[in-house]
Motif scaffolding. Structure first.
Motif, mmCIF file in Angstrom:
data_model
loop_
_atom_site.group_PDB
_atom_site.id
_atom_site.type_symbol
_atom_site.label_atom_id
_atom_site.label_comp_id
_atom_site.label_asym_id
_atom_site.label_seq_id
_atom_site.Cartn_x
_atom_site.Cartn_y
_atom_site.Cartn_z
ATOM 1 N N LEU A 182 -21.788 43.730 -10.512
ATOM 2 C CA LEU A 182 -22.167 44.342 -9.239
ATOM 3 C C LEU A 182 -23.680 44.401 -9.056
ATOM 4 O O LEU A 182 -24.180 44.397 -7.924
ATOM 5 N N SER A 183 -24.409 44.463 -10.154
ATOM 6 C CA SER A 183 -25.872 44.542 -10.051
ATOM 7 C C SER A 183 -26.479 43.276 -9.464
ATOM 8 O O SER A 183 -27.659 43.267 -9.088
ATOM 9 N N THR A 184 -25.706 42.202 -9.340
ATOM 10 C CA THR A 184 -26.213 40.954 -8.769
ATOM 11 C C THR A 184 -26.117 40.935 -7.243
ATOM 12 O O THR A 184 -26.561 39.969 -6.618
ATOM 13 N N PHE A 185 -25.557 42.014 -6.669
ATOM 14 C CA PHE A 185 -25.406 42.071 -5.208
ATOM 15 C C PHE A 185 -26.349 43.113 -4.616
ATOM 16 O O PHE A 185 -26.664 44.127 -5.245
ATOM 17 N N GLY A 186 -26.756 42.865 -3.379
ATOM 18 C CA GLY A 186 -27.684 43.774 -2.729
ATOM 19 C C GLY A 186 -27.008 44.927 -2.020
ATOM 20 O O GLY A 186 -27.615 45.983 -1.826
ATOM 21 N N ASN A 187 -25.724 44.757 -1.633
ATOM 22 C CA ASN A 187 -25.032 45.819 -0.910
ATOM 23 C C ASN A 187 -23.525 45.661 -1.090
ATOM 24 O O ASN A 187 -23.037 44.597 -1.522
ATOM 25 N N PRO A 188 -22.754 46.681 -0.738
ATOM 26 C CA PRO A 188 -21.298 46.639 -0.938
ATOM 27 C C PRO A 188 -20.603 45.530 -0.150
ATOM 28 O O PRO A 188 -19.629 44.946 -0.636
ATOM 29 N N LYS A 189 -21.072 45.248 1.050
ATOM 30 C CA LYS A 189 -20.401 44.240 1.875
ATOM 31 C C LYS A 189 -20.394 42.877 1.183
ATOM 32 O O LYS A 189 -19.370 42.178 1.158
#
Length: 661
Positions: free
Chosen positions: A262-269
Motif C-alpha cells: 500500500l505504501s506504493t500508492f498515493g491515495n486509496p482510490k
C-alpha cells in the motif's frame, strides 16, 4: 471492532511505540477493555461465581493510582450490540467460544470466563468514585476515537482498531500500562505511571511514509469484526508482497506485505483500482463498493461525547432505529442507569445470555430467571393498548404478541429460543413512555409481584438489602435443582459479609464497633482460605441466584429503581462458606462475634423464608391423610425439626417460628 492479527504484529515492533510518563494529564479509557483486563490479570477467581469484592478493590486501586499521578480519566463504555447486524456472525461465534470456555473451566481446565456481574460491579465502582463516564448506545470504539481526536488526549485500550484511527496523541495499550508500578520523576519529583504509546506517524514512517488515508483500506482488506471479504483471498493469492518470505508467521507476513504494498500508492482510490484488477470481473464492482463503504467506518467527526462530559448534554447523535425511544430512556442509557441488555431488547429484540461456570449437563442457569425476563420484555416492548386495541373501523384488534430471540447455552452449544413477552395485569397501565410518571409504589408492586414476594419481605431488612432479599426468596422457589438449607445459609452469609465490608469501608456509625471489624475480618480470612475444588452442582445453584439477581437489577432499573440497588455480593465467598457449613461450621459460629451481624442474618432468614411452605427444606412423602393427621403433622413439624438444619429452638439463627408462620 478489532483487526485480525494486527495487535500481535504491532506489539512485536517496538519502533512503533514511544515511552510515556502519565502525569498531570487527561486520558480517555475504553471501559470494556479496562474491566476485562483488570479482572483477567489480577489473579481473581473465575470459577466460583465471581470474586466481586476483590475485583471492586482492584478497580478502586486502579483509579487511585491515576489520581495520585494527577491523571484525569474519562471512561467510555460499550452500549448495545451492533444494530446493523454486520457483526452478528462474529457475536454468535464469540458466544459459542464463551460457552466452551465456561465448560472447560467447570471441568478444571483453563478458560477465561468473565463472571456474570463483573461489568455491573465495574459501573457501581465508577459511580461510587464519581469517575466521569458514559455508556454509548452501540459499540464505543468510534465514539472514543472521535473524542480522542477532538481533545487530543491519549486512549487507554486493547483494541487494535486504534492502530488505524488517526489520533495525534496516540493510544496506550493496557498491556504496557504499569498502573501498579508508580514512579517518581527525578527532575520534577512528580509521580507518574510508565506506559507505552503507539503513534501512527511512527508506523507510517516505517513503511516509506505510508499515506494515513490508506490505513482504513488496509483494515478492511485484512478483515475486522464487521467485514471479511471472501474475494480478498483471491487478491492475496495473486499478489506477491516484497520481503514477505522473511516472515515466519502467515498472518504477520500478510500484514507486513500489505502495508509495504500500500505504501506504493498515493491515495486509496489508486490502491482500490489495483485491488479489483486482480479479481474476477464479475466481482469487481461489488468489491469496489464494499471497500469504499467499509472504509467510512474509520472516518472521524466531531464528538458528541465532548459536550456530554463538559456540560452534561444528552447524547445528540441517536441512530435512526433508536430515535423513537422516550427521552428518559436515552438519558438513562447514557448514564448507564439502564444496562446494554435493555438496548438489545428494545432495538434488536435479540439478546445473548452470558454463560456461567456451571453444570453443562443441566439446563442453562438462565432458565431460573426466565419469568423475570418475560415481564421485562413485556414492559419494554408492549405499546399503549388504548391506541392499538381498536381499528379505524371500530373493530377490536388483538394485541400483538412480542417475542425476543434469546441465544443461550444448551449442553455445550449455542441455541436460539423465541421467548414470548409477558404483560401481567399489574403492568397493564405501565408503559415505557410513562414509567417516569408512574408512582414509585406502583413500580415497586410490579417488581415484587414479578419476584413472587409481598412487601413484608422487602420491609423486613434494611432498604438497601430489600432487592437482594426479594431475589433470594424468588430463587428458592424457581431454581432447578432446588436449593438446600445450606445453599440458602451460604447466600445469606454472603449478603451479611458484603454488608459488613460496606460498613467498615464507609462512614457508617457501626464501622467503629470492634465486634463488626472482628467478624468482618474473620469472614474475610475464611474467604481467603485455599479454595475447595469446584463442585459443579453447587456452582449451578449459585449461578441461578446470580442470574436472578442480574435480571432483577435490570427490571428494577427499567422501573426507575423502586428498590435501592444493592452492592453486588461475592460469589466465591458463597462457595467457600457453603463448604464450611457442609463440613463443621454453623451460621451462629461464624457470626457469634457480632450482635449486629447475627441480627441481620436472622432478619434476612426470616424475610426470605416467611412465605415458604413449612416443609420446604424437608418435604414429606405424599400420601392421603385425614384432616386430623394433617393438623397433627403440621404441629409436629413446628416442634420437631432437625438440629442439622438449624431449626432447633435454642438456635438463634433458626427459621421464623413455624407456629408463628
Amino acid at each position: 471492532m478489532g483487526i485480525h492479527g494486527l495487535w500481535s504484529y504491532v506489539s512485536s515492533n517496538s519502533e512503533f511505540f514511544s515511552d510515556l510518563k502519565l502525569s498531570h494529564m487527561k486520558i480517555i479509557i475504553d471501559g470494556n477493555s479496562l474491566y476485562h483486563r483488570l479482572y483477567f490479570t489480577s489473579g481473581i477467581n473465575q470459577q466460583h461465581g465471581g470474586e466481586y469484592d476483590v475485583f471492586a478493590d482492584v478497580v478502586h486501586r486502579f483509579f487511585d493510582a491515576l489520581f495520585v499521578c494527577n491523571v484525569e480519566p474519562y471512561v467510555v463504555l460499550d452500549g448495545g450490540c451492533d444494530y446493523t447486524n454486520k457483526k452478528f456472525e462474529t457475536l454468535k461465534q464469540r458466544a459459542q467460544e464463551r460457552i466452551r470456555a465456561a465448560h472447560c473451566s467447570s471441568r478444571g481446565s483453563h478458560g477465561c470466563v468473565l463472571p456474570l456481574l463483573a461489568r455491573d460491579v465495574f459501573v457501581q465502582v465508577l459511580s461510587r468514585l464519581q469517575i466521569p463516564f458514559v455508556q454509548c448506545l452501540s459499540e464505543a470504539d468510534w465514539e472514543i476515537a472521535c473524542l480522542a481526536s477532538q481533545w487530543a488526549y491519549p486512549v487507554l485500550t486493547m483494541d487494535s482498531d486504534f492502530c488505524i484511527f488517526d489520533l495525534s496523541a496516540g493510544f496506550c495499550p493496557l498491556v504496557n500500562f504499569d498502573w501498579n508500578r508508580i514512579k517518581k520523576c527525578k527532575q520534577t519529583s512528580q509521580l507518574y505511571i510508565p506506559a507505552k504509546c503507539f503513534l501512527l506517524d511512527k508506523l507510517c514512517m516505517h513503511f516509506d511514509k505510508l499515506n494515513k488515508d490508506l490505513l482504513p483500506l488496509f483494515a478492511v482488506m485484512i478483515g475486522n469484526d464487521y467485514i471479511n471479504i471472501n474475494a480478498m483471498d483471491t487478491f492475496f493469492s495473486r499478489v506477491t508482497f516484497p520481503g514477505s518470505s522473511n516472515l515466519r508467521r502467515d498472518t504477520h507476513a500478510r500484514i507486513h506485505g500489505l502495508l509495504h504494498w500500500l505504501s506504493t500508492f498515493g491515495n486509496p482510490k489508486e490502491a482500490i483500482e489495483k485491488v479489483v484488477e486482480c479479481l474476477h470481473e464479475r466481482d469487481r464492482n461489488a468489491v469496489r463498493e464494499c471497500l469504499c463503504l467499509s472504509m467510512k467506518e474509520y472516518k472521524l467527526s466531531a464528538s458528541q461525547l465532548a459536550d456530554y462530559f463538559t456540560s452534561g448534554a444528552s447524547l445528540s447523535s441517536v441512530p435512526r432505529v433508536m430515535d423513537v425511544l422516550p427521552p428518559w430512556v436515552l438519558k438513562a442509557l447514557g448514564k448507564a442507569e439502564l444496562a446494554p441488555f435493555i438496548i438489545d431488547v428494545l432495538v434488536l429484540q435479540r439478546v445473548f445470555l452470558i454463560p456461567q461456570v456451571e453444570n453443562s449437563r443441566l439446563s442453562s442457569s438462565h432458565m431460573c430467571s426466565l419469568p423475570i425476563r418475560q415481564v421485562l420484555y413485556g414492559l419494554l416492548l408492549h405499546a399503549k393498548r388504548q391506541s392499538s386495541s381498536v381499528s379505524s373501523e371500530g373493530v377490536a384488534i388483538k394485541d400483538k404478541v412480542h417475542q425476543v430471540e434469546e441465544f443461550s447455552r444448551q449442553d455445550v452449544a449455542l441455541k436460539k429460543s423465541l421467548i414470548q413477552a409477558v404483560v401481567p395485569d399489574s403492568t397493564e397501565s405501565v408503559f415505557l413512555e410513562n414509567i417516569v410518571t408512574v408512582p414509585a409504589s406502583v413500580c415497586r408492586q410490579v417488581l415484587l409481584e414479578t419476584l413472587g414476594v409481598t412487601s413484608s419481605v422487602a420491609k423486613a431488612v434494611p432498604s438497601h438489602l430489600s432487592l437482594a432479599a426479594s431475589v433470594t426468596s424468588y430463587w428458592l422457589t424457581h431454581s432447578n435443582p432446588k436449593p438446600s438449607l445450606l445453599h440458602l445459609q451460604a447466600v445469606l452469609l454472603g449478603i451479611v459479609y458484603g454488608e459488613l465490608r460496606r460498613i467498615t469501608k464507609t462512614a457508617d456509625p457501626a464501622a467503629s464497633r470492634e465486634d463488626v471489624k472482628t467478624t468482618c475480618w474473620a469472614l474475610q480470612k475464611l474467604h481467603r482460605m485455599p479454595r475447595w475444588s469446584l463442585d459443579v452442582d453447587v456452582a449451578h445453584i449459585f449461578s441461578q441466584w446470580q442470574t436472578s439477581l442480574q435480571m432483577s437489577l435490570y427490571l428494577n432499573q427499567v422501573l426507575r429503581c423502586p428498590l435501592q440497588e444493592p452492592e453486588i455480593q461475592c460469589g466465591t465467598f458463597m462457595h467457600q462458606v457453603f463448604q464450611e457449613l457442609n463440613s463443621k461450621a454453623t451460621p451462629r459460629s461464624l457470626l457469634s462475634g457480632s450482635a449486629l451481624a447475627s441480627r441481620l442474618y436472622e432478619n434476612l432468614l426470616t424475610a426470605v423464608t416467611s412465605e415458604l411452605p413449612l416443609d420446604f427444606f424437608h418435604p414429606k412423602k405424599r400420601g392421603k391423610k385425614s384432616a386430623a393427621q394433617k393438623k397433627d403433622s403440621k404441629s409436629k413439624m413446628s416442634k420437631n425439626v432437625s438440629t442439622k438444619s438449624l431449626h432447633n429452638t435454642d438456635n438463634r439463627f433458626a427459621l421464623l417460628s413455624l407456629d408463628e408462620d
